[in-house]
Design a protein around this motif. Structure first.
Motif, PDB file in Angstrom:
ATOM      1  N   PHE A 263       0.839  -1.198   0.000  1.00  0.00           N
ATOM      2  CA  PHE A 263       0.000   0.000   0.000  1.00  0.00           C
ATOM      3  C   PHE A 263       0.879   1.256   0.000  1.00  0.00           C
ATOM      4  O   PHE A 263       0.645   2.199  -0.751  1.00  0.00           O
ATOM      5  N   ARG A 264       1.908   1.243   0.857  1.00  0.00           N
ATOM      6  CA  ARG A 264       2.778   2.418   0.965  1.00  0.00           C
ATOM      7  C   ARG A 264       3.474   2.679  -0.374  1.00  0.00           C
ATOM      8  O   ARG A 264       3.555   3.807  -0.841  1.00  0.00           O
ATOM      9  N   ARG A 265       3.941   1.615  -1.011  1.00  0.00           N
ATOM     10  CA  ARG A 265       4.734   1.733  -2.238  1.00  0.00           C
ATOM     11  C   ARG A 265       3.879   2.086  -3.454  1.00  0.00           C
ATOM     12  O   ARG A 265       4.212   2.943  -4.240  1.00  0.00           O
ATOM     13  N   ARG A 266       2.728   1.435  -3.587  1.00  0.00           N
ATOM     14  CA  ARG A 266       2.019   1.468  -4.861  1.00  0.00           C
ATOM     15  C   ARG A 266       0.715   2.269  -4.858  1.00  0.00           C
ATOM     16  O   ARG A 266       0.188   2.608  -5.906  1.00  0.00           O
ATOM     17  N   ILE A 267       0.157   2.530  -3.682  1.00  0.00           N
ATOM     18  CA  ILE A 267      -1.193   3.122  -3.655  1.00  0.00           C
ATOM     19  C   ILE A 267      -1.210   4.498  -2.989  1.00  0.00           C
ATOM     20  O   ILE A 267      -1.737   5.465  -3.536  1.00  0.00           O
ATOM     21  N   ARG A 268      -0.604   4.568  -1.812  1.00  0.00           N
ATOM     22  CA  ARG A 268      -0.735   5.733  -0.922  1.00  0.00           C
ATOM     23  C   ARG A 268      -0.560   7.074  -1.642  1.00  0.00           C
ATOM     24  O   ARG A 268      -1.359   7.990  -1.484  1.00  0.00           O
ATOM     25  N   ASN A 269       0.480   7.190  -2.452  1.00  0.00           N
ATOM     26  CA  ASN A 269       0.779   8.502  -3.048  1.00  0.00           C
ATOM     27  C   ASN A 269       0.500   8.563  -4.547  1.00  0.00           C
ATOM     28  O   ASN A 269       0.928   9.498  -5.212  1.00  0.00           O
ATOM     29  N   ASP A 270      -0.204   7.580  -5.015  1.00  0.00           N
ATOM     30  CA  ASP A 270      -0.504   7.547  -6.453  1.00  0.00           C
ATOM     31  C   ASP A 270      -1.811   8.298  -6.697  1.00  0.00           C
ATOM     32  O   ASP A 270      -2.898   7.801  -6.380  1.00  0.00           O
ATOM     33  N   THR A 271      -1.710   9.491  -7.255  1.00  0.00           N
ATOM     34  CA  THR A 271      -2.917  10.322  -7.403  1.00  0.00           C
ATOM     35  C   THR A 271      -3.840   9.809  -8.503  1.00  0.00           C
ATOM     36  O   THR A 271      -4.946  10.318  -8.657  1.00  0.00           O
ATOM     37  N   THR A 272      -3.401   8.799  -9.249  1.00  0.00           N
ATOM     38  CA  THR A 272      -4.315   8.261 -10.267  1.00  0.00           C
ATOM     39  C   THR A 272      -5.280   7.228  -9.656  1.00  0.00           C
ATOM     40  O   THR A 272      -6.250   6.836 -10.288  1.00  0.00           O
ATOM     41  N   VAL A 273      -4.982   6.768  -8.435  1.00  0.00           N
ATOM     42  CA  VAL A 273      -5.892   5.781  -7.823  1.00  0.00           C
ATOM     43  C   VAL A 273      -7.085   6.532  -7.203  1.00  0.00           C
ATOM     44  O   VAL A 273      -6.904   7.376  -6.320  1.00  0.00           O
ATOM     45  N   ILE A 274      -8.273   6.208  -7.695  1.00  0.00           N
ATOM     46  CA  ILE A 274      -9.475   6.861  -7.152  1.00  0.00           C
ATOM     47  C   ILE A 274     -10.077   6.011  -6.041  1.00  0.00           C
ATOM     48  O   ILE A 274     -10.276   6.480  -4.923  1.00  0.00           O
ATOM     49  N   PHE A 275     -10.388   4.748  -6.363  1.00  0.00           N
ATOM     50  CA  PHE A 275     -10.948   3.843  -5.347  1.00  0.00           C
ATOM     51  C   PHE A 275      -9.935   2.740  -5.057  1.00  0.00           C
ATOM     52  O   PHE A 275      -9.216   2.288  -5.967  1.00  0.00           O
ATOM     53  N   HIS A 276      -9.960   2.276  -3.811  1.00  0.00           N
ATOM     54  CA  HIS A 276      -9.074   1.162  -3.461  1.00  0.00           C
ATOM     55  C   HIS A 276      -9.638   0.454  -2.223  1.00  0.00           C
ATOM     56  O   HIS A 276     -10.025   1.094  -1.249  1.00  0.00           O
ATOM     57  N   ASN A 277      -9.703  -0.851  -2.305  1.00  0.00           N
ATOM     58  CA  ASN A 277     -10.024  -1.631  -1.108  1.00  0.00           C
ATOM     59  C   ASN A 277      -9.349  -2.979  -1.208  1.00  0.00           C
ATOM     60  O   ASN A 277      -8.978  -3.413  -2.298  1.00  0.00           O
ATOM     61  N   ALA A 278      -9.181  -3.613  -0.034  1.00  0.00           N
ATOM     62  CA  ALA A 278      -8.485  -4.898  -0.005  1.00  0.00           C
ATOM     63  C   ALA A 278      -9.258  -5.807   0.939  1.00  0.00           C
ATOM     64  O   ALA A 278      -9.438  -5.474   2.112  1.00  0.00           O
ATOM     65  N   ASP A 279      -9.746  -6.929   0.402  1.00  0.00           N
ATOM     66  CA  ASP A 279     -10.622  -7.796   1.195  1.00  0.00           C
ATOM     67  C   ASP A 279      -9.891  -9.045   1.679  1.00  0.00           C
ATOM     68  O   ASP A 279      -9.403  -9.834   0.873  1.00  0.00           O
ATOM     69  N   MET A 280      -9.879  -9.206   3.007  1.00  0.00           N
ATOM     70  CA  MET A 280      -9.226 -10.400   3.577  1.00  0.00           C
ATOM     71  C   MET A 280     -10.180 -11.584   3.499  1.00  0.00           C
ATOM     72  O   MET A 280     -11.376 -11.443   3.762  1.00  0.00           O
TER      73      MET A 280
END
Ligand SMILES: Cc1cc2nc3c(=O)[nH]c(=O)nc-3n(C[C@H](O)[C@H](O)[C@H](O)COP(=O)(O)OP(=O)(O)OC[C@H]3O[C@@H](n4cnc5c(N)ncnc54)[C@H](O)[C@@H]3O)c2cc1C
Length: 847
Positions: A263-280
């Motif tokens: 999440f830190r590497r690929r999602i957190r600061n990527d302004t192109t990501v609008i929605f994100h969720n992760a299901d365990m």
């Protein structure tokens, strides 16, 4: 000399051979089987005819003074005095000004713990207060009325190329409801909804309308957003909007332990990501399915701008029920359902992806089982601290989870009840639970453990769900609550705005814990009370049992009617035997039907009632036949006032009723009754024919019952353990002069009372103080069932409902009516019944 050999040979010749013996045994067995079958067939025919002879009675209802408000899980029904649906700000102000009692505000009613209702208060149902007040597409700002649903906002802005900036995953909720919980969605680079709110207008407890922004009345702005309707009614809301754009879905599966760095590497600061969720994936919670939606210039693969409103579908229902059915559903979801759902990389509009409707989650029924949400907010750096704690609790308690979905939120800018004081991951647990009292208690236990785990991990829990946290947990999770309550006291000194959440957690003005009173009792018992009750052995009873016990009580009433009939010197031939069987079956089918959606009565219960019903039909059928043939002939010889045997039969019938009101019928001394018949009544006297006919008839009856009772008694004792003989009444307003009880928290007491008549008489006595005492629950159940008789013209009072009603065979013109009421309304209902004097209470069911 005798010839023993010859003698022996003769005997041997006369002795039956083995084959003859077998034939004889077979003949006897056949005869017995035939007799049993004939009796059974007779019982079935009598049962059918008897049911037809007793139609169900229709009872008119008196106008209801309450309105039941419920929420999506159906676990928190609350009866309110009134519901008003304002359409304008003036109507809101007027309603607030003129209502003298407590007021709760309702949006879409999707919160899951009575957050929109308070017992006997007024609900302002905001769903008609909707529409766009102002819209400036250039400035990307919209002002809407708070009862507007997100879907309507989307419909209003979509054609201008705009999207809602922050909202929940589903677009079904009202803007006001979302603001009042300070909701979040699956957005990256966003956080609590307050981050997209420019201004609100608020109707205060005195009816005044004020504007609140981060700069103007900031305490009201940061108190009302996330304030669950405690400070006032949010009227108009001004929101920032975002641009609607194409988004492309991508997904992958990974180990939960890899998620935080990913999440830190690929999602957190990527302004192109609008929605994100992760299901365990349950039940191991070791793997996680990560889904993101990125801005793209690729052409759409789905042209629709929004999903259809009604998304309920057989396929969704089947998938959810399959996942939670325990038969490999989890594996199937992970390895079959999800891979199918996530084929390819669809490109859709942002608005399309934000237009799910909660109808897609709705199961066939929520009576026996219901789906529920919980949420925990954990500082991002504590992800790997919280996960093992959460995993252990969910596994230990075998929580029937659909999934735990992880989302992200940036810090809250300053709401008083902020759930994201810093950057957090949200852990959204979606699970299935049963609705019975024991399951609700169990959910409370593991939820409190999860709350502790969240707090120990530096996090918080979310308030729109079941209010099972202790006050200490609430205080730890929401450290600015004192400031929030101080603001509330300033703008709402009479504590007008409340709901089940605040009834449970709001302290008294001096900061102490307020005592519940008859006038102001929370709709459910506080966690502190629940926790003590959960430790009391034998306290909780099976709620279904009290409904399905009525048929057995109907037999008690039938026997009572018979005893009275004989005691009044009436002839046994005139007793309505057939109808007395019919009332049993009417009661059985009525109670079963009334509870069929909510309770699993179990095959054992049905089998037992079937045996009881058929044997009653056989007994009453034979008795009716006999009394109307031989008995009727002997009645011709009956002296006035009957023979001593007639009077003896009446006495025994009375003793029998006394016993079965407290214990099993098979415990009655039929054998002593038989012996005493022959030893205590004179052998001669007037009406000799009747006298001896009665002696033989009663001997046959008591004799057969001696054998049958021994059989049933043996079977019952082997199958069931001794029943707990006391029941616990939990109430507020009790004091030592009324009844002793064990003090619990906040003025609640639990009063232990012996079952049957003492239980009924205690509640009758307490009903004289119904303005002072309020029952909260009885032996863990929220419902109480009362049986009694009333004239056919009687109308059922408000707050009670008829389970089943039918004519009393021995008293035509009167009905026997089984009523059900909420435990908290019970004393009120009984009080009104007693004042009115028409409904004669026979029994209050003690499960
Ligand atoms: C299936 C499902 C999915 C969910 N997903 C999410 C999610 O993704 N993110 C999230 O944050 N939450 C989520 N929730 C929780 C949801 O956001 C809240 O329950 C929300 O309150 C629902 O909105 P509502 O309009 O039904 O509000 P209601 O349940 O009607 O009201 C909620 C609270 O707001 C108060 N209130 C309502 N309107 C007003 C008003 N105009 N003025 C003052 N007070 C008011 C009520 O008194 C009550 O205390 C979900 C809930 C469900 C059932």
């Amino acid at each position: 000399m005798s010839e023993p050999t010859k003698d022996y040979a003769l005997k041997a010749a006369n002795a039956p051979s083995r084959k003859q013996k077998r034939t004889r045994i077979w003949r006897i067995t056949r005869a017995i089987l035939f007799l049993i079958l004939a009796l059974l067939a007779f019982g079935v025919v009598v049962s059918g005819a008897s049911l037809l002879s007793v139609p169900e009675a229709r009872i008119a209802a008196a106008p209801d003074s309450g309105v039941q408000v419920n929420e999506i899980t159906r676990l928190y029904p609350i009866t309110m005095a009134r519901v008003v649906a304002p359409r304008t700000v003036d109507e809101i102000s007027n309603a607030v000004r003129s209502w003298p009692g407590p007021i709760a505000v309702g949006g879409g009613r999707y919160s899951m713990g009575g957050q929109t209702a308070t017992p006997d208060g007024l609900q302002l149902d905001m769903r008609n207060f909707r529409g766009v007040v102002g819209f400036d597409p250039q400035a990307r700002v919209i002002t809407v009325r708070s009862g507007t649903r997100w879907r309507e906002v989307q419909q209003a802005i979509d054609s201008a190329g705009l999207a809602v900036k922050i909202m929940q995953t589903y677009n079904t909720f009202t803007v006001g409801g979302a603001l009042s919980v300070n909701a979040h969605g699956r957005y990256i680079g966003q956080g609590p909804l307050v981050r997209s709110v420019r201004a609100i207008s608020l109707v205060l407890a005195d009816g005044r309308v004020v504007t609140a922004t981060p700069a103007q009345n900031p305490d009201l702005f940061f108190g009302a957003i996330g304030g669950y309707g405690a400070l006032g009614v949010i009227a108009d809301v001004t929101l920032d909007l975002a641009v609607n754009a194409h988004v492309r879905r991508e997904d992958e599966k990974m180990l939960v332990s890899s998620y935080a760095p990913f999440f830190r590497r690929r999602i957190r600061n990527d302004t192109t990501v609008i929605f994100h969720n992760a299901d365990m994936y349950p039940p191991a919670y070791e793997k996680i399915h990560v889904v993101s939606y990125r801005l793209t210039k690729e052409p759409l693969t789905v042209a629709n701008r929004l999903l259809p409103e009604d998304q309920s579908a057989w396929s969704h229902r089947t998938a959810y029920s399959m996942i939670t059915n325990g038969l490999g559903g989890y594996w199937f979801r992970e390895h079959v359902i999800d891979p199918l759902i996530f084929i390819g990389h669809p490109v859709t509009w942002r608005n399309y992806e934000a237009s799910y409707d909660v109808s897609e989650l709705e199961p066939e029924s929520r009576e026996k089982e219901t789906y529920v949400l919980q949420e925990y907010f954990i500082p991002v750096d504590s992800f790997d601290v919280f996960v093992p704690r959460m995993r252990r609790i969910l596994r230990d308690h075998r929580v029937n989870a659909v999934n735990v979905s992880v989302r992200h939120a940036l810090p809250d800018p300053g709401t008083m009840l902020a759930w994201a004081p810093n950057e957090v991951f949200a852990f959204v647990l979606y699970y299935k639970q049963r609705t019975d009292a024991a399951s609700r208690s169990e959910v409370g236990r593991w939820t409190r453990q999860l709350i502790d785990a969240a707090i120990r991990s530096g996090g918080r829990y979310y308030l729109p769900y079941q209010p099972v946290a202790t006050r200490a947990q609430f205080a730890k999770a929401y450290p600015r609550a004192p400031e929030f309550f101080a603001t509330k006291r300033r703008v709402d000194p009479a504590n007008k705005f409340t709901n089940n959440l605040w009834d449970l957690y709001e302290p008294a003005a001096d900061g102490s814990t307020p005592s519940a009173t008859a006038a102001r009792t929370p709709a459910v018992v506080p966690a502190e009370v629940r926790m003590v009750l959960d430790t009391l052995r034998g306290y909780s009873r099976d709620e279904s049992a009290e409904l399905i016990t009525h048929p057995e009580w109907d037999l008690v009433y039938g026997s009572d009617a018979y005893a009275r009939w004989l005691a009044a010197g009436r002839k046994p031939s005139g007793f309505p035997y057939l109808k007395s069987v019919g009332t049993f079956w009417r009661s059985y089918f009525g109670t079963w039907w009334a509870g069929r959606d909510r309770y699993d009565f179990g095959i054992g219960k049905h089998a037992m009632l079937g045996v009881i019903g058929i044997s009653t039909a056989i007994e009453y059928g034979l008795k009716g036949l006999y009394e109307n043939t031989v008995g009727r002939l002997s009645e011709l010889d009956m002296p006035a006032g009957g023979t001593p045997e007639d009077r003896y039969a009446a006495k025994i019938a009375g003793q029998y009723v006394d016993l079965i009101e407290q214990r099993g019928w098979y415990e009655f001394g039929f054998w002593p009754a038989l012996k005493n018949l022959w030893t205590t009544t004179p052998a001669t006297g007037p009406g000799m024919l009747r006298k001896w006919e009665r002696r033989f008839a009663l001997s046959a009856e008591y004799g057969i019952k001696t054998i049958y009772a021994a059989l049933i008694g043996f079977g019952t004792k082997s199958a069931y353990s001794a029943d707990e003989m006391r029941r616990g009444i939990v109430a507020v307003g009790l004091n030592d002069s009324l009844a002793n009880g064990v003090p619990l928290d906040r003025g609640y007491r639990v009063l232990f009372v012996d079952r049957y008549n003492p239980f009924r008489d205690t509640l009758l006595a307490l009903s004289d103080h119904s303005n002072q005492v309020r029952v909260a629950e009885i032996s863990g159940s929220d419902f109480v069932t009362v049986s009694g008789t009333a004239p056919a013209s009687w109308r059922v009072p408000s707050r009670a409902r008829v389970v089943v009603a039918y004519e009393v065979p021995s008293d035509p013109g009167h009905n026997r009516i089984l009523l059900r009421s909420n435990a908290r309304d019970l004393l009120d209902v009984i009080h009104r019944l007693r004042i009115e004097g028409k409904y004669k209470i026979e029994h209050i069911y003690d499960y």
